[in-house]
Design an enzyme around this catalytic site. Sequence first.
Site, short mmCIF file in Angstrom:
data_model
loop_
_atom_site.label_atom_id
_atom_site.label_comp_id
_atom_site.label_asym_id
_atom_site.label_seq_id
_atom_site.Cartn_x
_atom_site.Cartn_y
_atom_site.Cartn_z
N ASP A 89 86.59 99.92 31.53
CA ASP A 89 86.23 98.59 32.04
C ASP A 89 84.88 98.09 31.52
O ASP A 89 84.50 96.94 31.77
CB ASP A 89 86.15 98.60 33.58
N ALA A 122 85.93 101.49 44.47
CA ALA A 122 86.55 100.38 45.21
C ALA A 122 87.54 99.57 44.37
O ALA A 122 88.18 98.67 44.88
CB ALA A 122 85.46 99.47 45.74
N GLY A 123 87.61 99.85 43.05
CA GLY A 123 88.45 99.03 42.18
C GLY A 123 87.75 97.75 41.76
O GLY A 123 88.38 96.79 41.33
N LEU A 124 86.42 97.74 41.89
CA LEU A 124 85.64 96.54 41.56
C LEU A 124 84.78 96.73 40.31
O LEU A 124 84.00 95.84 39.94
CB LEU A 124 84.75 96.16 42.75
N PRO A 155 80.50 98.15 46.51
CA PRO A 155 81.00 99.44 47.00
C PRO A 155 81.51 100.32 45.85
O PRO A 155 81.99 99.80 44.85
CB PRO A 155 82.14 99.06 47.94
N LYS A 196 83.97 93.09 39.08
CA LYS A 196 85.16 92.38 38.58
C LYS A 196 86.30 92.52 39.58
O LYS A 196 86.31 93.45 40.41
CB LYS A 196 85.60 92.93 37.21
N GLY A 231 82.16 98.61 39.72
CA GLY A 231 80.71 98.61 39.94
C GLY A 231 79.95 99.47 38.95
O GLY A 231 78.98 99.01 38.33
N GLY A 232 80.40 100.71 38.77
CA GLY A 232 79.72 101.63 37.83
C GLY A 232 79.78 101.08 36.41
O GLY A 232 78.80 101.17 35.65
N SER A 233 80.90 100.49 36.05
CA SER A 233 81.06 99.91 34.71
C SER A 233 80.12 98.73 34.53
O SER A 233 79.49 98.56 33.47
CB SER A 233 82.50 99.42 34.50
#
Length: 289
Positions: free
Chosen positions: A139, A101-103, A98, A11, A105-107
């Site tokens: 998130d 990263a604020g993206l 990554p 996201k 990913g783990g969520s």
Amino acid sequence: MALIKASAYAKINLFLEVLGKRPDGFHDIKTVMRRTTLCDEVTVETVEDGRGEITLTVQGNDNIPTDGENLVYRAAEKYLSRAGVRDSVRIRLEKNIPVGAGLGGGSADAAATLRALERIYGALDSTEILDIAASLGSDVPFCIFGWTAVCEGRGEIITPITDKRKMHLVIAKKERSVSTPLAFSRIDEAKELGKIPTAPQDECYSALLKYLANEGELPTTLYNSFEFSLGELEEDILDLKKKMQDFGALTALMSGSGPSVVGIFPDEKSAALCADALLKSGVFAYYSN
Ligand code: C5P
């Protein structure tokens, strides 16, 4: 035995306002999140052996835990327990997003795991899935929902919004990362020092919603509270923004608590050229629409 593959989409935050610290230690936020095409792949395989064992293997990143520290593992654990399932689950995670990263990913990985298990067992309703999602991280509920939305509360209260835009985005990140709790505590400090604009960012927010609904132009500046307390990230963020602007980005904003920067471009060609040049300079870069 069943096997399901699910994509886990990163996201971005196109608007993010940190409103205030709550008694539970979290912060109330108001953010506009949008799914990108950058994704990890999660493959879930279940075996009816009555053992309830979870095994996780990760490809594409050697620094990711494969035990209960990983949100994917915890998502599977919680789903099996809530659904009363005793099967063993083997999960393979292919990482492209990554980390730190604020993206999200783990969520996204955790949400894809919940979706895959629900497709296999169909044992829970959507409220139960969202409940597990929120217990895993702020998130994760958005990642279950999956398209453009306003997220409030600590991020788990989702209101879908109209998004008719085809966007040309470059997502880029330099090596340095920042932990989310540290980024939030820096915001508290910066607020106390009066370094963060305190006025509500209503105008910027409304203009963004109009743009997404195809009823207005892209606002020239987008807002993210975290950009006012960057600390050692400042140089990286300013450098990425400048490079994106040199390639014709209309605007660029840090995503979430950083340090990824998202550039919005007028067309695919300029975005692809920018992504290429960033990649060649050794920076992670990805074109998304
Ligand atoms: O919810 P999540 O596990 O992603 O949050 C990680 C950390 O980030 C929390 O422990 C908290 O310190 C901070 N956080 C916050 N307010 C939010 C979301 C996260 O303070 N809305």
